[in-house]
Design a protein around this motif. Sequence first.
Motif, mmCIF file in Angstrom:
data_model
loop_
_atom_site.group_PDB
_atom_site.id
_atom_site.type_symbol
_atom_site.label_atom_id
_atom_site.label_comp_id
_atom_site.label_asym_id
_atom_site.label_seq_id
_atom_site.Cartn_x
_atom_site.Cartn_y
_atom_site.Cartn_z
ATOM 1 N N ASN A 166 0.858 -1.192 0.000
ATOM 2 C CA ASN A 166 0.000 0.000 0.000
ATOM 3 C C ASN A 166 0.894 1.242 0.000
ATOM 4 O OD1 ASN A 166 -1.883 2.011 0.397
ATOM 5 N ND2 ASN A 166 -3.123 0.813 1.831
ATOM 6 N N LYS A 167 1.080 1.817 -1.174
ATOM 7 C CA LYS A 167 1.985 2.964 -1.321
ATOM 8 C C LYS A 167 1.316 4.295 -0.973
ATOM 9 C CE LYS A 167 5.326 0.391 -2.971
ATOM 10 N NZ LYS A 167 6.557 0.149 -2.210
ATOM 11 N N ASP A 168 0.004 4.271 -0.707
ATOM 12 C CA ASP A 168 -0.732 5.501 -0.447
ATOM 13 C C ASP A 168 -0.849 5.819 1.035
ATOM 14 O OD1 ASP A 168 -1.197 5.996 -3.145
ATOM 15 O OD2 ASP A 168 -2.977 4.721 -3.175
ATOM 16 N N ILE A 169 0.062 5.248 1.838
ATOM 17 C CA ILE A 169 0.023 5.472 3.282
ATOM 18 C C ILE A 169 1.394 5.949 3.759
ATOM 19 C CG2 ILE A 169 -0.273 4.398 5.553
ATOM 20 C CD1 ILE A 169 -2.179 2.428 4.266
ATOM 21 N N ASN A 170 1.404 7.016 4.538
ATOM 22 C CA ASN A 170 2.617 7.449 5.229
ATOM 23 C C ASN A 170 2.592 6.872 6.633
ATOM 24 O OD1 ASN A 170 3.745 9.081 3.156
ATOM 25 N ND2 ASN A 170 2.281 10.702 3.631
ATOM 26 N N VAL A 171 3.752 6.390 7.088
ATOM 27 C CA VAL A 171 3.845 5.734 8.393
ATOM 28 C C VAL A 171 4.778 6.555 9.280
ATOM 29 C CG1 VAL A 171 4.399 3.618 9.629
ATOM 30 C CG2 VAL A 171 3.517 3.493 7.275
ATOM 31 N N LEU A 172 4.241 7.045 10.392
ATOM 32 C CA LEU A 172 5.047 7.800 11.357
ATOM 33 C C LEU A 172 5.173 6.981 12.634
ATOM 34 C CD1 LEU A 172 6.440 10.435 12.323
ATOM 35 C CD2 LEU A 172 4.171 11.223 13.070
ATOM 36 N N ILE A 173 6.408 6.742 13.046
ATOM 37 C CA ILE A 173 6.674 6.004 14.275
ATOM 38 C C ILE A 173 7.026 7.009 15.369
ATOM 39 C CG2 ILE A 173 7.950 4.112 15.327
ATOM 40 C CD1 ILE A 173 6.498 3.315 12.766
ATOM 41 N N GLU A 174 6.194 7.086 16.420
ATOM 42 C CA GLU A 174 6.439 8.023 17.515
ATOM 43 C C GLU A 174 6.731 7.254 18.801
ATOM 44 O OE1 GLU A 174 3.848 12.091 16.589
ATOM 45 O OE2 GLU A 174 3.252 10.736 18.217
ATOM 46 N N GLY A 175 7.954 7.444 19.311
ATOM 47 C CA GLY A 175 8.310 6.845 20.593
ATOM 48 C C GLY A 175 7.958 7.788 21.733
ATOM 49 N N HIS A 176 7.455 7.229 22.855
ATOM 50 C CA HIS A 176 7.057 8.032 24.024
ATOM 51 C C HIS A 176 7.554 7.368 25.306
ATOM 52 C CE1 HIS A 176 4.180 10.462 21.630
ATOM 53 N NE2 HIS A 176 3.982 9.333 20.966
ATOM 54 N N THR A 177 7.827 8.186 26.294
ATOM 55 C CA THR A 177 8.265 7.679 27.601
ATOM 56 C C THR A 177 7.464 8.363 28.710
ATOM 57 O OG1 THR A 177 9.940 9.373 27.999
ATOM 58 C CG2 THR A 177 10.614 7.468 26.680
ATOM 59 N N ASP A 178 7.679 7.898 29.952
ATOM 60 C CA ASP A 178 7.144 8.651 31.088
ATOM 61 C C ASP A 178 8.162 9.728 31.460
ATOM 62 O OD1 ASP A 178 9.201 7.405 32.462
ATOM 63 O OD2 ASP A 178 7.911 5.851 33.321
ATOM 64 N N ASN A 179 7.972 10.344 32.626
ATOM 65 C CA ASN A 179 8.872 11.455 32.997
ATOM 66 C C ASN A 179 9.982 11.046 33.959
ATOM 67 O OD1 ASN A 179 7.309 11.015 35.246
ATOM 68 N ND2 ASN A 179 6.950 13.181 35.693
ATOM 69 N N VAL A 180 10.167 9.741 34.152
ATOM 70 C CA VAL A 180 11.252 9.280 35.034
ATOM 71 C C VAL A 180 12.581 9.368 34.281
ATOM 72 C CG1 VAL A 180 12.149 7.348 36.370
ATOM 73 C CG2 VAL A 180 9.674 7.729 36.239
ATOM 74 N N PRO A 181 13.544 10.149 34.784
ATOM 75 C CA PRO A 181 14.797 10.329 34.046
ATOM 76 C C PRO A 181 15.621 9.044 33.982
ATOM 77 C CG PRO A 181 14.580 11.934 35.847
ATOM 78 C CD PRO A 181 13.514 10.902 36.036
ATOM 79 N N ILE A 182 16.390 8.923 32.893
ATOM 80 C CA ILE A 182 17.344 7.815 32.765
ATOM 81 C C ILE A 182 18.572 8.131 33.620
ATOM 82 C CG2 ILE A 182 18.946 6.730 31.148
ATOM 83 C CD1 ILE A 182 16.886 6.899 29.021
ATOM 84 N N LYS A 183 19.064 7.129 34.303
ATOM 85 C CA LYS A 183 20.272 7.299 35.109
ATOM 86 C C LYS A 183 21.488 6.881 34.288
ATOM 87 C CE LYS A 183 17.860 6.478 39.470
ATOM 88 N NZ LYS A 183 17.762 5.627 40.700
ATOM 89 N N GLY A 184 22.292 7.872 33.955
ATOM 90 C CA GLY A 184 23.467 7.583 33.150
ATOM 91 C C GLY A 184 23.091 7.368 31.698
ATOM 92 N N VAL A 185 23.895 6.577 31.011
ATOM 93 C CA VAL A 185 23.651 6.254 29.600
ATOM 94 C C VAL A 185 23.205 4.801 29.528
ATOM 95 C CG1 VAL A 185 24.640 6.076 27.291
ATOM 96 C CG2 VAL A 185 25.364 7.925 28.820
ATOM 97 N N VAL A 186 22.002 4.587 28.987
ATOM 98 C CA VAL A 186 21.429 3.245 28.914
ATOM 99 C C VAL A 186 21.253 2.864 27.445
ATOM 100 C CG1 VAL A 186 19.473 1.772 29.528
ATOM 101 C CG2 VAL A 186 20.209 3.596 31.101
ATOM 102 N N ASN A 187 21.970 1.830 27.010
ATOM 103 C CA ASN A 187 21.882 1.369 25.617
ATOM 104 C C ASN A 187 22.058 2.508 24.611
ATOM 105 O OD1 ASN A 187 21.373 -1.396 26.277
ATOM 106 N ND2 ASN A 187 19.248 -0.838 26.764
ATOM 107 N N ALA B 270 -1.538 10.614 29.775
ATOM 108 C CA ALA B 270 -2.062 10.664 31.141
ATOM 109 C C ALA B 270 -1.041 11.379 32.018
ATOM 110 C CB ALA B 270 -2.319 9.243 31.671
ATOM 111 N N ALA B 271 -1.508 11.865 33.161
ATOM 112 C CA ALA B 271 -0.597 12.527 34.097
ATOM 113 C C ALA B 271 0.380 11.496 34.661
ATOM 114 C CB ALA B 271 -1.396 13.173 35.226
ATOM 115 N N ASN B 272 1.622 11.910 34.778
ATOM 116 C CA ASN B 272 2.650 10.995 35.297
ATOM 117 C C ASN B 272 2.621 10.994 36.832
ATOM 118 O OD1 ASN B 272 4.352 9.861 33.010
ATOM 119 N ND2 ASN B 272 4.335 12.041 32.481
#
Length: 267
Positions: A172-193, A235-237
């Motif tokens: 189906n060439k008539d569709i645009n696909v947008l991938i949106e990543g989302h997280t909560d508001n808990v910070p990452i500690k250091g560098v993860v992956n 939703a509210a975190n």
Amino acid sequence: MLKLPAFAPATLLAAALLVLPGCNKKTIALLQQQNADLTKSRDQLQLEKDALQRDKTNSENSLTNRLLSKDQQVSQLNQALGNTEQDLAGKNARIAEMQRILDEKDAATKALRQKVSDALLGFNSQDLQVNVKNGKVYVSLSEQLLFKSGSTKVDPAGQDALIKLANALTGNKDINVLIEGHTDNVPIKGVVNGARDNWDLSVLRATEITRLLVSAGIAPEQITPSGKGQFLPVAANDTPQNKALNRRTDIILTPKLDELFSILNTQ
């Protein structure tokens, strides 16, 4: 007694009176004065007649010019009305064509939602939801289905869902696909992956999902990965349950509207 024609000029009448017996100078003078008064009155009337004739001619010319001007105005208004009606007909045709395309896109969006829902049937509704919003199909997948905490590698169950989705969309060439990543508001500690913060994490996850969909058959030019981090919560975190709702990936399927934009850009 001397008789004169009725149409004899006043001067001839006065001359004739001079030879009439019994006419005195006083009577002749009176007649001459009357003759002068009549002549003056006649000249005045002639002047008034000429003035009235000029006024009549001027009025007729003015009325003729006004009529010509009104005829020209009517002609111009008729032409303007014709042009307006033509423009209106053209705009109505464009609106009708736009409505036709929107109706077709609406129908296509509903059919796409049904196709995607059928392809993903069997997954837990808490982990995977398919909805239509603003003319787009939203496939929302929970972090629990796709990733382990802090990971950017898709779990087997998530891979299964993405492959089934890709199979439903492939070709189906008539569709645009947008991938949106989302997280909560808990910070990452250091560098993860490789991710230094939630924004990094959301982008890396969206990119990983994009690679899986492309390898499953979706054309890469149709897909755009993006990361929203914690900045577009559903939703509210404030509770663990709400935070879990915010840790998600939205795959947004949008029917292309090139045909509609082409009509909008037509001058």
